[in-house]
Scaffold this motif. Structure first.
Motif, PDB file in Angstrom:
ATOM      1  N   ARG A   1       0.829  -1.205   0.000  1.00  0.00           N
ATOM      2  CA  ARG A   1       0.000   0.000   0.000  1.00  0.00           C
ATOM      3  C   ARG A   1       0.862   1.253   0.000  1.00  0.00           C
ATOM      4  NH1 ARG A   1      -2.205  -3.099   4.114  1.00  0.00           N
ATOM      5  NH2 ARG A   1      -1.362  -1.628   5.591  1.00  0.00           N
ATOM      6  N   GLY A   2       0.332   2.298  -0.619  1.00  0.00           N
ATOM      7  CA  GLY A   2       1.029   3.575  -0.658  1.00  0.00           C
ATOM      8  C   GLY A   2       1.444   3.928  -2.070  1.00  0.00           C
ATOM      9  N   THR A   3       2.248   4.982  -2.176  1.00  0.00           N
ATOM     10  CA  THR A   3       2.787   5.437  -3.464  1.00  0.00           C
ATOM     11  C   THR A   3       4.302   5.512  -3.303  1.00  0.00           C
ATOM     12  OG1 THR A   3       0.778   6.743  -3.757  1.00  0.00           O
ATOM     13  CG2 THR A   3       2.624   7.244  -5.223  1.00  0.00           C
ATOM     14  N   PRO A   4       4.980   4.372  -3.457  1.00  0.00           N
ATOM     15  CA  PRO A   4       6.410   4.318  -3.160  1.00  0.00           C
ATOM     16  C   PRO A   4       7.276   5.049  -4.177  1.00  0.00           C
ATOM     17  CG  PRO A   4       5.687   2.254  -4.104  1.00  0.00           C
ATOM     18  CD  PRO A   4       4.454   3.093  -3.904  1.00  0.00           C
TER      19      PRO A   4
ATOM     20  N   LEU B   1      17.830  -0.068  -1.381  1.00  0.00           N
ATOM     21  CA  LEU B   1      17.276   1.186  -1.885  1.00  0.00           C
ATOM     22  C   LEU B   1      16.317   1.759  -0.861  1.00  0.00           C
ATOM     23  CD1 LEU B   1      17.171   2.969  -4.467  1.00  0.00           C
ATOM     24  CD2 LEU B   1      15.236   1.570  -5.203  1.00  0.00           C
ATOM     25  N   GLY B   2      16.619   2.964  -0.373  1.00  0.00           N
ATOM     26  CA  GLY B   2      15.733   3.647   0.552  1.00  0.00           C
ATOM     27  C   GLY B   2      14.558   4.251  -0.205  1.00  0.00           C
ATOM     28  N   ILE B   3      13.346   4.007   0.299  1.00  0.00           N
ATOM     29  CA  ILE B   3      12.147   4.547  -0.349  1.00  0.00           C
ATOM     30  C   ILE B   3      11.237   5.188   0.688  1.00  0.00           C
ATOM     31  CG2 ILE B   3      12.281   2.815  -2.180  1.00  0.00           C
ATOM     32  CD1 ILE B   3       9.805   1.459  -0.889  1.00  0.00           C
ATOM     33  N   ASP B   4      10.317   6.004   0.206  1.00  0.00           N
ATOM     34  CA  ASP B   4       9.284   6.574   1.071  1.00  0.00           C
ATOM     35  C   ASP B   4       7.958   6.520   0.328  1.00  0.00           C
ATOM     36  OD1 ASP B   4       9.578   8.628  -0.795  1.00  0.00           O
ATOM     37  OD2 ASP B   4      10.432  10.043   0.617  1.00  0.00           O
TER      38      ASP B   4
ATOM     39  N   VAL C   1       3.754  -3.749   6.669  1.00  0.00           N
ATOM     40  CA  VAL C   1       4.595  -4.521   5.760  1.00  0.00           C
ATOM     41  C   VAL C   1       4.310  -3.994   4.356  1.00  0.00           C
ATOM     42  CG1 VAL C   1       5.043  -6.785   4.773  1.00  0.00           C
ATOM     43  CG2 VAL C   1       4.600  -6.565   7.221  1.00  0.00           C
ATOM     44  N   PHE C   2       5.359  -3.572   3.654  1.00  0.00           N
ATOM     45  CA  PHE C   2       5.187  -3.059   2.295  1.00  0.00           C
ATOM     46  C   PHE C   2       5.322  -4.192   1.281  1.00  0.00           C
ATOM     47  CE2 PHE C   2       7.105  -1.172  -1.558  1.00  0.00           C
ATOM     48  CZ  PHE C   2       5.966  -0.502  -1.991  1.00  0.00           C
ATOM     49  N   LEU C   3       6.431  -4.912   1.304  1.00  0.00           N
ATOM     50  CA  LEU C   3       6.656  -6.086   0.456  1.00  0.00           C
ATOM     51  C   LEU C   3       7.336  -7.161   1.285  1.00  0.00           C
ATOM     52  CD1 LEU C   3       8.048  -4.453  -2.835  1.00  0.00           C
ATOM     53  CD2 LEU C   3       5.785  -5.458  -2.510  1.00  0.00           C
ATOM     54  N   ARG C   4       7.176  -8.413   0.860  1.00  0.00           N
ATOM     55  CA  ARG C   4       7.795  -9.530   1.569  1.00  0.00           C
ATOM     56  C   ARG C   4       8.910 -10.164   0.720  1.00  0.00           C
ATOM     57  NH1 ARG C   4       5.728 -10.182   6.388  1.00  0.00           N
ATOM     58  NH2 ARG C   4       3.515  -9.972   6.733  1.00  0.00           N
ATOM     59  N   THR C   5       9.754 -10.906   1.395  1.00  0.00           N
ATOM     60  CA  THR C   5      10.814 -11.649   0.720  1.00  0.00           C
ATOM     61  C   THR C   5      10.222 -12.435  -0.445  1.00  0.00           C
ATOM     62  OG1 THR C   5      11.994 -11.870   2.812  1.00  0.00           O
ATOM     63  CG2 THR C   5      12.602 -13.402   1.049  1.00  0.00           C
ATOM     64  N   GLY C   6      10.856 -12.316  -1.613  1.00  0.00           N
ATOM     65  CA  GLY C   6      10.382 -13.029  -2.799  1.00  0.00           C
ATOM     66  C   GLY C   6       9.492 -12.199  -3.695  1.00  0.00           C
ATOM     67  N   ASP C   7       8.952 -11.080  -3.190  1.00  0.00           N
ATOM     68  CA  ASP C   7       8.133 -10.206  -4.028  1.00  0.00           C
ATOM     69  C   ASP C   7       9.018  -9.506  -5.050  1.00  0.00           C
ATOM     70  OD1 ASP C   7       5.772 -10.818  -2.719  1.00  0.00           O
ATOM     71  OD2 ASP C   7       5.766  -9.020  -1.473  1.00  0.00           O
ATOM     72  N   TYR C   8       8.429  -9.121  -6.187  1.00  0.00           N
ATOM     73  CA  TYR C   8       9.132  -8.442  -7.268  1.00  0.00           C
ATOM     74  C   TYR C   8       8.718  -6.987  -7.348  1.00  0.00           C
ATOM     75  CZ  TYR C   8      10.477 -13.026  -9.050  1.00  0.00           C
ATOM     76  OH  TYR C   8      11.005 -14.273  -9.184  1.00  0.00           O
ATOM     77  N   PHE C   9       9.623  -6.164  -7.838  1.00  0.00           N
ATOM     78  CA  PHE C   9       9.314  -4.769  -8.133  1.00  0.00           C
ATOM     79  C   PHE C   9      10.247  -4.323  -9.247  1.00  0.00           C
ATOM     80  CE2 PHE C   9      12.862  -4.430  -5.248  1.00  0.00           C
ATOM     81  CZ  PHE C   9      13.559  -3.306  -5.654  1.00  0.00           C
ATOM     82  N   SER C  10       9.948  -3.183  -9.832  1.00  0.00           N
ATOM     83  CA  SER C  10      10.880  -2.618 -10.804  1.00  0.00           C
ATOM     84  C   SER C  10      11.087  -1.147 -10.497  1.00  0.00           C
ATOM     85  CB  SER C  10      10.410  -2.826 -12.250  1.00  0.00           C
ATOM     86  OG  SER C  10       9.178  -2.209 -12.491  1.00  0.00           O
ATOM     87  N   VAL C  11      12.277  -0.690 -10.830  1.00  0.00           N
ATOM     88  CA  VAL C  11      12.651   0.707 -10.656  1.00  0.00           C
ATOM     89  C   VAL C  11      13.669   1.028 -11.740  1.00  0.00           C
ATOM     90  CG1 VAL C  11      14.484   0.185  -8.968  1.00  0.00           C
ATOM     91  CG2 VAL C  11      13.463   2.465  -9.025  1.00  0.00           C
TER      92      VAL C  11
ATOM     93  N   GLY D   1       6.433   6.075   6.849  1.00  0.00           N
ATOM     94  CA  GLY D   1       6.210   5.462   5.542  1.00  0.00           C
ATOM     95  C   GLY D   1       7.493   5.206   4.773  1.00  0.00           C
ATOM     96  N   GLU D   2       8.624   5.132   5.488  1.00  0.00           N
ATOM     97  CA  GLU D   2       9.912   4.875   4.854  1.00  0.00           C
ATOM     98  C   GLU D   2      10.371   3.451   5.144  1.00  0.00           C
ATOM     99  OE1 GLU D   2      12.644   7.829   6.247  1.00  0.00           O
ATOM    100  OE2 GLU D   2      11.412   9.481   5.512  1.00  0.00           O
ATOM    101  N   THR D   3      11.073   2.851   4.188  1.00  0.00           N
ATOM    102  CA  THR D   3      11.651   1.526   4.373  1.00  0.00           C
ATOM    103  C   THR D   3      12.838   1.382   3.426  1.00  0.00           C
ATOM    104  OG1 THR D   3      11.189  -0.859   4.519  1.00  0.00           O
ATOM    105  CG2 THR D   3      10.171   0.336   2.684  1.00  0.00           C
ATOM    106  N   THR D   4      13.570   0.311   3.600  1.00  0.00           N
ATOM    107  CA  THR D   4      14.676  -0.005   2.701  1.00  0.00           C
ATOM    108  C   THR D   4      14.371  -1.319   2.016  1.00  0.00           C
ATOM    109  OG1 THR D   4      16.274   1.149   4.090  1.00  0.00           O
ATOM    110  CG2 THR D   4      17.149  -0.488   2.558  1.00  0.00           C
ATOM    111  N   LEU D   5      14.424  -1.315   0.687  1.00  0.00           N
ATOM    112  CA  LEU D   5      14.252  -2.533  -0.089  1.00  0.00           C
ATOM    113  C   LEU D   5      15.614  -3.189  -0.241  1.00  0.00           C
ATOM    114  CD1 LEU D   5      11.945  -1.170  -2.949  1.00  0.00           C
ATOM    115  CD2 LEU D   5      11.262  -2.265  -0.797  1.00  0.00           C
ATOM    116  N   ARG D   6      15.712  -4.478   0.077  1.00  0.00           N
ATOM    117  CA  ARG D   6      16.942  -5.257  -0.099  1.00  0.00           C
ATOM    118  C   ARG D   6      16.629  -6.318  -1.149  1.00  0.00           C
ATOM    119  NH1 ARG D   6      19.826  -2.968   3.547  1.00  0.00           N
ATOM    120  NH2 ARG D   6      18.970  -2.315   5.535  1.00  0.00           N
ATOM    121  N   PHE D   7      17.433  -6.370  -2.205  1.00  0.00           N
ATOM    122  CA  PHE D   7      17.053  -7.140  -3.387  1.00  0.00           C
ATOM    123  C   PHE D   7      18.254  -7.677  -4.150  1.00  0.00           C
ATOM    124  CE2 PHE D   7      17.282  -2.613  -4.033  1.00  0.00           C
ATOM    125  CZ  PHE D   7      18.202  -2.494  -5.057  1.00  0.00           C
ATOM    126  N   LYS D   8      17.964  -8.511  -5.129  1.00  0.00           N
ATOM    127  CA  LYS D   8      18.938  -9.007  -6.097  1.00  0.00           C
ATOM    128  C   LYS D   8      18.277  -8.941  -7.455  1.00  0.00           C
ATOM    129  CE  LYS D   8      21.731 -11.999  -3.275  1.00  0.00           C
ATOM    130  NZ  LYS D   8      22.268 -13.319  -3.081  1.00  0.00           N
TER     131      LYS D   8
END
Length: 132
Positions: free
Chosen positions: A21-24, A36-39, A46-56, A73-80
């Motif tokens: 939820r939200g407008t990241p 990647l730090g986002i707001d 919980v914004f996204l869970r392990t295994g979820d996909y996103f694009s930027v 409303g801030e979090t850090t996305l950790r990804f590969k």
């Protein structure tokens, strides 16, 4: 012959484990690596869970850790895999239908077969992300 490029959305990307939820948006320029730090996320959720996909930034990513937003409303996305280029401040984080540009690995990947009734047979193919 040059491989055909197309935009792909995986079924996995459409079935997130978290509501997102939200407008990241990217929070701050010059971010690199696999975090990647986002707001703009819903606060204290919980914004996204392990295994979820996103694009930027036109790049397709998979989370390797849950992303939980704080009270602001801030979090850090950790990804590969890691970012290939630093997104600009306030770049949109796409979570509803993340996409990337893909190319088939060879010309044989595009051959589709059907039975005598004209029904196409199940098909798998191999593609790689195109870096532009």
């Amino acid at each position: 012959m040059r491989p055909t490029r197309s935009t792909a959305t995986t079924p996995i990307a459409s079935s997130r484990a978290a509501p997102a939820r939200g407008t990241p948006l990217v929070k701050g320029a010059n971010q690199t690596g696999s975090a990647l730090g986002i707001d703009g996320c819903a606060a204290d959720a919980v914004f996204l869970r392990t295994g979820d996909y996103f694009s930027v930034n036109g790049e397709y990513k998979r989370l390797i850790a849950d992303a939980v937003a704080d009270g602001s409303g801030e979090t850090t996305l950790r990804f590969k895999p890691a970012l290939r280029a630093s997104p600009v401040d306030n770049a949109v984080i796409v979570v509803d239908a993340p996409k990337c540009v893909m190319a088939l690995t060879d010309d044989q990947q595009g051959i589709w077969e059907c039975d005598v009734r004209g029904v196409y047979q199940p098909k798998t193919f191999t593609a790689t992300e195109v870096f532009s």
